[in-house]
Design a protein around this motif. Structure first.
Motif, PDB file in Angstrom:
ATOM      1  N   UNK A 501       0.804  -1.204   0.000  1.00  0.00           N
ATOM      2  CA  UNK A 501       0.000   0.000   0.000  1.00  0.00           C
ATOM      3  C   UNK A 501       0.840   1.258   0.000  1.00  0.00           C
ATOM      4  N   UNK A 502       1.993   1.217   0.661  1.00  0.00           N
ATOM      5  CA  UNK A 502       2.899   2.364   0.663  1.00  0.00           C
ATOM      6  C   UNK A 502       3.808   2.356  -0.558  1.00  0.00           C
ATOM      7  N   UNK A 503       3.537   1.460  -1.505  1.00  0.00           N
ATOM      8  CA  UNK A 503       4.256   1.410  -2.773  1.00  0.00           C
ATOM      9  C   UNK A 503       3.351   1.781  -3.938  1.00  0.00           C
ATOM     10  N   UNK A 504       2.186   2.371  -3.641  1.00  0.00           N
ATOM     11  CA  UNK A 504       1.311   2.878  -4.687  1.00  0.00           C
ATOM     12  C   UNK A 504       0.158   1.988  -5.083  1.00  0.00           C
ATOM     13  N   UNK A 505      -0.019   0.841  -4.415  1.00  0.00           N
ATOM     14  CA  UNK A 505      -1.089  -0.092  -4.772  1.00  0.00           C
ATOM     15  C   UNK A 505      -2.314   0.169  -3.895  1.00  0.00           C
ATOM     16  N   UNK A 506      -3.484   0.229  -4.528  1.00  0.00           N
ATOM     17  CA  UNK A 506      -4.691   0.599  -3.811  1.00  0.00           C
ATOM     18  C   UNK A 506      -5.473  -0.556  -3.227  1.00  0.00           C
ATOM     19  N   UNK A 507      -5.362  -1.763  -3.835  1.00  0.00           N
ATOM     20  CA  UNK A 507      -6.259  -2.864  -3.492  1.00  0.00           C
ATOM     21  C   UNK A 507      -5.449  -4.144  -3.334  1.00  0.00           C
ATOM     22  N   UNK A 508      -5.749  -4.872  -2.254  1.00  0.00           N
ATOM     23  CA  UNK A 508      -4.919  -6.031  -1.902  1.00  0.00           C
ATOM     24  C   UNK A 508      -5.743  -7.054  -1.128  1.00  0.00           C
ATOM     25  N   UNK A 509      -5.376  -8.325  -1.307  1.00  0.00           N
ATOM     26  CA  UNK A 509      -6.079  -9.399  -0.623  1.00  0.00           C
ATOM     27  C   UNK A 509      -5.077 -10.466  -0.192  1.00  0.00           C
ATOM     28  N   UNK A 510      -5.589 -11.534   0.392  1.00  0.00           N
ATOM     29  CA  UNK A 510      -4.763 -12.616   0.917  1.00  0.00           C
ATOM     30  C   UNK A 510      -5.643 -13.845   1.052  1.00  0.00           C
ATOM     31  N   UNK A 511      -5.029 -15.000   1.226  1.00  0.00           N
ATOM     32  CA  UNK A 511      -5.786 -16.249   1.327  1.00  0.00           C
ATOM     33  C   UNK A 511      -6.276 -16.437   2.761  1.00  0.00           C
ATOM     34  N   UNK A 512      -7.571 -16.254   2.967  1.00  0.00           N
ATOM     35  CA  UNK A 512      -8.148 -16.371   4.306  1.00  0.00           C
ATOM     36  C   UNK A 512      -7.956 -17.800   4.813  1.00  0.00           C
ATOM     37  N   UNK A 513      -7.353 -17.906   5.986  1.00  0.00           N
ATOM     38  CA  UNK A 513      -7.076 -19.206   6.571  1.00  0.00           C
ATOM     39  C   UNK A 513      -5.724 -19.765   6.200  1.00  0.00           C
ATOM     40  N   UNK A 514      -4.991 -19.056   5.313  1.00  0.00           N
ATOM     41  CA  UNK A 514      -3.687 -19.539   4.880  1.00  0.00           C
ATOM     42  C   UNK A 514      -3.806 -20.488   3.704  1.00  0.00           C
ATOM     43  N   UNK A 515      -2.790 -20.474   2.852  1.00  0.00           N
ATOM     44  CA  UNK A 515      -2.798 -21.323   1.653  1.00  0.00           C
ATOM     45  C   UNK A 515      -2.228 -22.714   1.950  1.00  0.00           C
ATOM     46  N   UNK A 516      -1.025 -22.753   2.467  1.00  0.00           N
ATOM     47  CA  UNK A 516      -0.392 -24.029   2.769  1.00  0.00           C
ATOM     48  C   UNK A 516      -0.939 -24.606   4.079  1.00  0.00           C
ATOM     49  N   UNK A 517      -1.002 -25.921   4.157  1.00  0.00           N
ATOM     50  CA  UNK A 517      -1.555 -26.641   5.299  1.00  0.00           C
ATOM     51  C   UNK A 517      -3.042 -26.262   5.500  1.00  0.00           C
ATOM     52  N   UNK A 518      -3.604 -26.699   6.605  1.00  0.00           N
ATOM     53  CA  UNK A 518      -4.987 -26.367   6.933  1.00  0.00           C
ATOM     54  C   UNK A 518      -5.034 -25.682   8.283  1.00  0.00           C
ATOM     55  N   UNK A 519      -5.812 -24.634   8.362  1.00  0.00           N
ATOM     56  CA  UNK A 519      -5.914 -23.869   9.599  1.00  0.00           C
ATOM     57  C   UNK A 519      -6.678 -24.645  10.665  1.00  0.00           C
ATOM     58  N   UNK A 520      -6.381 -24.360  11.911  1.00  0.00           N
ATOM     59  CA  UNK A 520      -7.233 -24.806  13.007  1.00  0.00           C
ATOM     60  C   UNK A 520      -8.525 -23.991  12.956  1.00  0.00           C
ATOM     61  N   UNK A 521      -9.592 -24.484  13.549  1.00  0.00           N
ATOM     62  CA  UNK A 521     -10.810 -23.667  13.600  1.00  0.00           C
ATOM     63  C   UNK A 521     -10.556 -22.298  14.221  1.00  0.00           C
ATOM     64  N   UNK A 522      -9.721 -22.235  15.242  1.00  0.00           N
ATOM     65  CA  UNK A 522      -9.409 -20.965  15.903  1.00  0.00           C
ATOM     66  C   UNK A 522      -8.769 -19.984  14.925  1.00  0.00           C
ATOM     67  N   UNK A 523      -7.723 -20.437  14.230  1.00  0.00           N
ATOM     68  CA  UNK A 523      -7.034 -19.562  13.285  1.00  0.00           C
ATOM     69  C   UNK A 523      -7.964 -19.150  12.157  1.00  0.00           C
ATOM     70  N   UNK A 524      -8.739 -20.090  11.645  1.00  0.00           N
ATOM     71  CA  UNK A 524      -9.651 -19.785  10.547  1.00  0.00           C
ATOM     72  C   UNK A 524     -10.610 -18.655  10.934  1.00  0.00           C
ATOM     73  N   UNK A 525     -11.178 -18.735  12.118  1.00  0.00           N
ATOM     74  CA  UNK A 525     -12.154 -17.724  12.539  1.00  0.00           C
ATOM     75  C   UNK A 525     -11.493 -16.368  12.735  1.00  0.00           C
ATOM     76  N   UNK A 526     -10.280 -16.336  13.267  1.00  0.00           N
ATOM     77  CA  UNK A 526      -9.582 -15.062  13.417  1.00  0.00           C
ATOM     78  C   UNK A 526      -9.206 -14.478  12.059  1.00  0.00           C
TER      79      UNK A 526
END
Length: 783
Positions: A501-526
């Motif tokens: 964002x401080x490099x001029x990009x306006x819009x950004x996303x990420x893989x909710x819950x993480x891409x590699x492995x599988x999240x715990x229910x706790x991590x997923x909800x956070x």
């Protein structure tokens, strides 16, 4: 790249030639050229067998200083020799050339070069020194092996902190780091980055853009701890100093130079769900997820098909795997009948088994080796070649495959990869492979984005892109790449987004819950709470699905709460998105951007502002503990209504349905009447939430239409125990009767309303205007 050996010495094999004494100055209308010797010229004989440094200063646009340095100016550079800039020619400047210095001023930003030795170059804004360089800093570095470099060292003041340089997952403050601007597929847990941008800003309120698409090496307060050093191979160096009254002005200046972020269509701000990567899926599986979301009242906006919509070993052939999807066009129409947009995965690589490989090879559409053969390797896909986007015919060929998919019903493309670009290749247009390595992704994403604009219309194009470089913000949206299912990776993802964002990009996303492995229910909800309070929100994984009921039933409720919260905030969020596109600002803003005078904000990287009015502090631990900082002012928790003073750190514990989400004082946040989709008429039935409007303060907010143009404007001013609130049509200036209402939050008790009625509620005081009213006078209880 490091050239020194401690403070006194130079590394073996290098000779550092720095400007020491100005020999001559030439004023060329709207630019200046300075010739500087590398030693004191005691007599005319010293001019023999000695190099000069040529230094050119000009301005392409207001408040931007272009500095270009040469050793041998005639040495040919490969292409692309610079980034494609929006500013052409020179801006209006003022030049002062006198006995002691020469200066060039553009707007309020000035470069001054002293004529006395040793040379000093100083950059300032409204008389305030930003940075500078000079003797023993600016340098041509001559190497014994002939691989020469140009180096600059710009001063860093005490307490000065550096940010940006692309999407970097290392420490948010870059001081002490070595950063190579070189796109690589390194995940989110290393110093490598998918999106490298040779641009940085500092908390002193300026930016530096190094206009070189090839490898740029930064030594940020590392080789010389009081300098930010950058270097490039060759015999010239070009960079831009961008001044402004604030960091927001600086980002605006930089994106005016390299391109503003395009405004993504409103539907992209809804929830995205994907098949995930290596999971098994067919139409029945896809429908089980989509129907499962609908049955659980989980609003879904986009469904994404990842790699295996095509046959294995054949990426990319742009053909649906008929073994799994026998009726792809019918399937897409059935999905779109459920109100969904469709995205499919692509990359710029053509595997040998793809029927397109032979076609691309025969027509010269793939990158070649110096011997004329097609460049291939087996990493990622067996025998894959790489599309040569410097060939216009290859661009049309690649684009035609996408056009056919759009005609079938595809609305968006996930433009994956673009970083693994070799340098032992020959390009169709003769481009230098070193200079094309980072720039390749710009051509790749541009081709895809322009196909979508052509087929769907301007304003309807959206990517989900992983790689980028300077200027890539013009082709949103970008996501953070391959993160792990850990709290640590969740935090590093946020650092990457804030840096981008401080490099001029306006819009950004990420893989909710993480891409590699599988999240715990706790991590997923956070992570769900973090993801739905991001610019764009996508559920995606590698080897496992990301639908919430596979974690636990509470995850369903958490996802529903935050998805509906985001959709109800669309009048605010889409307005902030339109502002981001116009001004070149990120939607997810590092605290230093919004609170430049607060030194605590300089180092905050586990919280951010979502637009200019909402503070978000995701929770990064399994205990629900949150430690976050509220800057000075009055802050109101958006979900609970608690109003608290700022200027303090707060430590609290939150359940899964809550997190620190605070509204800034003197702000108006419009909340929509719908929470089941991202596209609706935001002005109809909107509730204007007014937060802690202080006596003497004024607030304003615009409600956009679905094209991002301002449709309504609401204003509020507080004076002498009365709040004047007004809503007007931006196009006509007339009153706007659209069923709106006002909710006063964090404000003392209301005693009366002229033009409407009021009643207390759990959120604050709700005020409903009389039919046709556009203005309210709200009387407050005396303090």
């Amino acid at each position: 790249m490091k050239f020194s050996n401690g403070y006194w010495m130079t590394r073996e094999g290098y000779e550092v030639l720095s400007p020491y004494e100005v020999h001559d100055v030439r004023v060329n209308g709207d630019s200046i050229t300075v010739y500087a010797a590398h030693r004191h010229l005691e007599h005319r004989g010293n001019t023999l067998n000695e190099p000069l440094m040529t230094m050119e200063f000009s301005s392409p646009q207001k408040d931007v200083i272009r500095a270009k340095f040469y050793h041998h100016k005639g040495r040919k550079r490969g292409t692309p020799d610079s980034f494609a800039l929006k500013a052409h020619g020179n801006a209006s400047v003022a030049i002062d050339n006198n006995e002691t210095f020469v200066s060039l001023t553009s707007g309020d930003t000035t470069v001054t070069i002293t004529k006395a030795h040793p040379v000093a170059i100083t950059y300032s804004h409204t008389g305030r020194i930003l940075t500078g360089s000079g003797s023993r800093q600016t340098a041509f570095v001559r190497a014994q092996d002939g691989k020469h470099h140009f180096r600059e060292q710009l001063n860093l003041a005490v307490g000065e902190t550096v940010y940006g340089l692309g999407e970097r997952f290392s420490a948010f403050v870059k001081n002490g780091q070595t950063v190579d601007i070189w796109n690589e597929d390194g995940g989110t847990a290393s110093e490598q980055a998918y999106k490298n941008v040779p641009f940085y800003v500092t908390n002193r309120g300026y930016g530096v853009f190094v206009n070189h698409p090839e490898l740029v090496s930064f030594e940020v307060a590392s080789e010389k701890v009081s300098k930010n050093q950058f270097s490039v191979a060759g015999e010239q160096l070009e960079y831009y100093i961008i001044g402004g009254d604030s960091l927001k002005d600086v980002l605006g200046g930089y994106t005016s130079l390299t391109g503003k972020p395009s405004l993504p269509p409103a539907w992209t701000f809804g929830l995205w769900l994907t098949t995930s990567f290596t999971t098994n899926y067919d139409e029945a599986t896809v429908n089980s997820f989509i129907d499962g979301m609908a049955d659980r009242d989980l609003p879904l906006a986009v469904f994404h098909f990842d790699c295996f919509w095509m046959k294995e070993y054949q990426w990319c052939d742009f053909e649906w795997d008929e073994r799994v999807f026998p009726d792809p066009q019918g399937m897409l129409q059935r999905l779109k009948a459920k109100g969904l947009k469709i995205c499919v995965w692509i990359n710029p690589y053509i595997a040998q088994r793809s029927p397109l490989f032979d076609e691309g090879m025969e027509r010269g559409y793939l990158l070649k080796r110096p011997d004329g053969s097609v460049w291939q390797w087996d990493l990622w896909q067996y025998g894959m070649g790489i599309v040569d986007f410097t060939n216009p015919d290859a661009c049309r060929w690649f684009g035609d495959k996408l056009r056919a998919l759009v005609d079938m019903g595809v609305d968006s493309f996930k433009t994956d990869f673009g970083e693994r670009i070799p340098t032992d290749v020959v390009y169709f247009d003769g481009s230098d492979p070193q200079q094309m390595h980072n720039y390749y992704t710009q051509l790749y994403n541009k081709v895809v984005f322009e196909v979508l604009e052509e087929k769907l219309g301007v304003g309807e194009a959206a990517l989900f892109a992983r790689s980028a470089t300077a200027g890539g913000q013009q082709f949103p949206v970008h996501w953070g790449g391959d993160c792990e299912a850990t709290f640590e990776s969740m935090a590093e993802s946020l650092r990457g987004g804030l840096s981008l964002g401080l490099s001029g990009f306006g819009f950004w996303s990420h893989d909710i819950g993480g891409f590699e492995q599988s999240a715990t229910p706790d991590l997923y909800k956070r992570w769900v709470a973090f993801g739905l309070l991001s610019s764009h929100s996508r559920l995606h994984g590698s080897t496992s699905y990301r639908v919430p009921w596979l974690f636990d039933e509470e995850a369903v409720d958490v996802l529903r709460r935050f998805t509906k919260l985001k959709l109800s905030l669309m009048p605010y969020l889409f307005g902030q998105a339109a502002q981001a596109s116009r001004l070149g600002l990120p939607m997810m803003r590092a605290m230093v951007l919004e609170f430049p005078g607060d030194r605590t904000a300089d180092y905050l990287d586990r919280q951010y502002m979502l637009g200019d009015s909402l503070l978000v502090a995701p929770i990064f631990n399994e205990d629900g503990r949150s430690s976050y900082y509220l800057p000075q002012g009055r802050w109101t928790h958006f979900l609970t209504g608690e109003s608290v003073p700022g200027g303090v750190w707060r430590d609290e514990t939150y359940d899964y349905f809550n997190l620190p989400l605070y509204a800034r004082e003197n702000s108006i946040i419009p909340v929509g009447a719908s929470d089941d989709r991202p596209e609706y008429e935001y002005a109809e039935g909107v509730a204007f939430h007014v937060f802690a409007l202080q006596d003497g303060a004024y607030a304003s907010v615009a409600i956009p239409d679905l094209r991002g143009a301002d449709k309504l404007r609401a204003t509020a001013s507080h004076s002498g125990g009365e709040i004047a609130f007004e809503v007007r049509d931006e196009a006509t200036g007339d009153s706007a009767a659209v069923g709106w209402q006002v909710v006063l939050r964090g404000i003392r008790q209301v005693t009366g309303v002229a033009g409407g009625t009021f009643e207390p509620s759990g959120q604050g005081v709700v005020i409903r205007p009389e039919r046709g009213a556009s203005k309210l006078i709200i009387k407050l209880q005396a303090e």
